[in-house]
Motif scaffolding. Structure first.
Motif, PDB file in Angstrom:
ATOM      1  N   LEU A 197       0.885  -1.254  -0.035  1.00 36.17           N
ATOM      2  CA  LEU A 197      -0.134   0.049   0.032  1.00 36.17           C
ATOM      3  C   LEU A 197       1.052   1.121  -0.016  1.00 36.17           C
ATOM      4  O   LEU A 197       1.822   1.264   0.850  1.00 36.17           O
ATOM      5  N   PRO A 198       0.529   2.243  -0.862  1.00 35.96           N
ATOM      6  CA  PRO A 198       1.296   3.533  -0.837  1.00 35.96           C
ATOM      7  C   PRO A 198       1.244   4.332   0.396  1.00 35.96           C
ATOM      8  O   PRO A 198       0.199   4.110   1.256  1.00 35.96           O
ATOM      9  N   PRO A 199       2.319   5.064   0.690  1.00 33.24           N
ATOM     10  CA  PRO A 199       2.154   5.989   1.839  1.00 33.24           C
ATOM     11  C   PRO A 199       0.939   7.074   1.776  1.00 33.24           C
ATOM     12  O   PRO A 199       0.451   7.557   0.655  1.00 33.24           O
ATOM     13  N   ARG A 200       0.442   7.217   2.938  1.00 31.67           N
ATOM     14  CA  ARG A 200      -0.623   8.142   2.857  1.00 31.67           C
ATOM     15  C   ARG A 200      -0.518   9.211   3.922  1.00 31.67           C
ATOM     16  O   ARG A 200      -0.079   8.958   5.019  1.00 31.67           O
ATOM     17  N   GLU A 201      -1.119  10.426   3.736  1.00 30.46           N
ATOM     18  CA  GLU A 201      -1.172  11.381   4.823  1.00 30.46           C
ATOM     19  C   GLU A 201      -2.225  11.141   5.857  1.00 30.46           C
ATOM     20  O   GLU A 201      -2.476  11.553   6.807  1.00 30.46           O
ATOM     21  N   THR A 276      -0.603   0.562  11.612  1.00 25.24           N
ATOM     22  CA  THR A 276      -1.173  -0.725  10.651  1.00 25.24           C
ATOM     23  C   THR A 276      -0.697  -0.990   9.172  1.00 25.24           C
ATOM     24  O   THR A 276      -0.507  -1.858   8.712  1.00 25.24           O
ATOM     25  N   LEU A 277      -0.517   0.551   8.752  1.00 21.57           N
ATOM     26  CA  LEU A 277       0.116   0.569   7.245  1.00 21.57           C
ATOM     27  C   LEU A 277       1.505  -0.027   7.155  1.00 21.57           C
ATOM     28  O   LEU A 277       1.681  -0.911   6.450  1.00 21.57           O
ATOM     29  N   ALA A 278       2.322   0.204   8.165  1.00 23.51           N
ATOM     30  CA  ALA A 278       3.763  -0.451   8.413  1.00 23.51           C
ATOM     31  C   ALA A 278       3.679  -1.915   8.416  1.00 23.51           C
ATOM     32  O   ALA A 278       4.386  -2.595   8.022  1.00 23.51           O
ATOM     33  N   ASN A 281       2.607  -3.652   5.417  1.00 25.09           N
ATOM     34  CA  ASN A 281       3.636  -3.448   4.076  1.00 25.09           C
ATOM     35  C   ASN A 281       5.006  -4.220   4.505  1.00 25.09           C
ATOM     36  O   ASN A 281       5.962  -4.107   3.652  1.00 25.09           O
ATOM     37  N   VAL A 282       4.974  -5.012   5.369  1.00 26.82           N
ATOM     38  CA  VAL A 282       6.121  -5.967   5.823  1.00 26.82           C
ATOM     39  C   VAL A 282       6.085  -7.213   4.725  1.00 26.82           C
ATOM     40  O   VAL A 282       4.889  -7.661   4.497  1.00 26.82           O
ATOM     41  N   PRO A 283       7.208  -7.158   3.922  1.00 26.00           N
ATOM     42  CA  PRO A 283       7.043  -7.892   2.763  1.00 26.00           C
ATOM     43  C   PRO A 283       6.983  -9.618   3.373  1.00 26.00           C
ATOM     44  O   PRO A 283       7.353  -9.810   4.588  1.00 26.00           O
TER      45      PRO A 283
END
Length: 536
Positions: A197-201, A276-278, A281-283
């Protein structure tokens, strides 16, 4: 089938075949050379060849082929098959036996192949890495491999290497669940992993309609999270299956996100924020490595466990008491901050202290208490802290030079506001840590709970202490002892083992894996050692 059953199942004819094959002009010369060379080897090699009357084990090419093929099954245990030199084993066998090498070279090869097999079996059963070499305060003794050398010898003669590996492999349920999880995540890797998922503000929230929601949905589908929850078509009135929009953050996706958050020790609020996003995005390759290194930790620990014991899971913030009656009592805990880490150790609970005083440890005194006292001497009275000489004589706080207080002792009086609460469970160890009560009960509601100075705070510790008393036939009423107001040590009639350990992946009862933050940053060091090429 146990190892001895495996051995006995070979039958008398099976044992006769190698003897018949082991006839020839050079037999006595090889035996004599084996006797000479094995004398300088370690005890297990000497014992192995003594069991065989110094008969060589690896003359036949089919034996080597079966062994090297079986070595590849170790990949399912998170070990590297190439560590055990399958290519070199085959190549050296051809050099020795096809090119007519002398007896000395034949014996050297036999010792090399046997050493390789015993090493591989030992790593599978007890772990490849020495935990004491990692500098983590490890105090849990790792026992030596205990498989039968006679069974190993028989398995070699009958080319039963995969059966032997299956017998030596840890059969504990948590280990098997980790092994199954490893296979599952490797399959995800083979299928291409999961999208990033791309970075988000702005955080993703229920009700949002966004392209990233479709990616989130795909991400959770890849690990089966959405297969375990139903799409909630009632969350948005009028939205039936025919109107389903993968870009809409609906109720079904929210439930899946909350489940994902719980499995990663995140606040289960259904909001995809920074943490949660991090985690999302863990491979998959990193998750595979986490599973592998926690399988190694399992190999260190899950042997010779007593019938009942207390297990402290540091990274999972959880204590489990495996009772003699088969029941499991569980509780939330608070552990040491990253800069005041709770150590891994194994000991035995000997007693509890009710209404304890707290002698403030030197580090906490220096870094936490003295700076507060220098700002406000009233801190001592508010916290009921007494100033003592090293011999225990009370001192007048007004007469102390707090910039240079010297060798004083600070001790907090017992009571509900004591830092240790009203009860401590004690066990011998070099780190002076213990399980204890706390007045800061609100911390137990946090998902991540690394707030202490190294000791372990236990929710509902009075209940745990009473269970320990009951289960060890110690006739003490913990509540009555506390109500007395007296500071007193209460001994257990029989000691109770306690293990404090660090797991960053935990298999649940449903087989699902929970990935925990590596709060003490121990994973990378272990992974480097686990992946370090082996010197045989």
């Amino acid at each position: 089938m146990g190892l001895w059953a495996l051995l006995l199942g070979l039958g008398p004819l099976a044992w006769a075949e190698p003897e018949a094959a082991w006839q020839g002009d050079d037999a006595s010369g090889v035996v004599a050379e084996l006797v000479r060379q094995v004398a300088s080897q370690d005890q297990r090699l000497r014992d192995f060849y003594a069991l065989r009357d110094h008969r060589p084990a690896w003359q036949d090419a089919d034996t080597v082929a079966a062994f090297t093929s079986a070595l590849h099954t170790l990949e399912s245990d998170g070990l590297h098959p190439q560590d055990y030199r399958p290519d070199e084993l085959r190549a050296r066998h051809r050099e020795v036996y096809e090119q007519g090498a002398d007896i000395e070279a034949q014996v050297q090869y036999d010792l090399f192949a046997t050493r390789t097999l015993l090493t591989a079996l030992g790593h599978l059963q007890r772990g490849k890495v020495d935990p004491g070499s990692l500098g983590t305060g490890w105090e849990v003794p790792v026992s030596k491999p205990d498989f039968s050398l006679a069974a190993v010898s028989g398995a070699i003669d009958q080319l039963r290497f995969e059966a032997l590996i299956n017998e030596v492999r840890p059969d504990f349920v948590p280990y098997q669940r980790l092994r199954s999880g490893l296979a599952r995540y490797r399959n995800i890797e083979r299928l291409g992993g999961w999208p990033r998922l791309p970075p988000r503000e702005q955080s993703l929230r229920p009700g949002d309609v966004d392209d990233d929601v479709a990616l989130l949905r795909e991400r959770l589908t890849r690990i089966g999270e959405l297969e375990l929850v139903a799409v909630d078509s009632d969350a948005f009135p009028g939205a039936g299956l025919e109107a389903f929009d993968p870009r809409r953050y609906d109720g079904g996706l929210e439930a899946a996100v909350k489940r994902f958050q719980r499995r990663h020790l995140l606040e289960p609020d259904g909001v995809v924020g920074r943490q949660t996003l991090a985690a999302l995005n863990v491979p998959v390759e990193r998750r595979i490595d986490q599973i592998r290194l926690n399988m190694e930790r399992a190999r260190w620990l899950l042997h010779g466990l007593p019938e009942s014991f207390v297990l402290v899971d540091i990274a999972g913030y959880r204590l489990s008491y495996f009772r003699p009656n088969g029941q499991i009592w569980r509780s939330r805990i608070v552990v040491g901050r990253p800069y005041r880490r709770t150590p891994s150790l194994r000991s035995e609970i000997t007693h509890v202290t009710v209404n304890p005083t707290w002698t403030i440890p030197p580090t906490i005194k220096r870094e936490d208490v003295l700076p507060r006292v220098r700002q406000d001497l009233g801190y001592l009275w508010r916290e009921r802290i007494q100033v003592l000489s090293p011999s225990g004589t009370p001192l007048d706080p007004w007469e102390i030079d707090w910039d240079n207080p010297g060798n004083i002792v600070l001790r907090q009086a017992p009571g509900p506001q004591n830092a240790l609460g009203q009860l401590v469970i004690r066990f011998p160890n070099d780190h002076m840590v213990y399980l204890h009560d706390t007045p800061s009960q609100d911390l137990f509601s946090r998902e991540q709970r690394a707030f202490s100075s190294g000791c372990i705070r236990v929710e509902n510790i009075r209940e745990l202490a009473q269970l320990l008393m009951d289960d060890t036939h110690s006739e003490h009423d913990i509540e009555a002892r506390i109500d007395s107001g007296e500071t007193r040590n209460v001994s257990l009639a029989n000691r109770m083992p306690v293990i404090i350990h660090y797991w960053t992946v935990n298999p649940g009862d449903d087989g699902e894996l929970s990935f925990r933050p590596d709060i003490y940053e121990r994973d990378d060091a272990l992974l480097r050692e686990l992946d370090r090429p082996l010197a045989l």
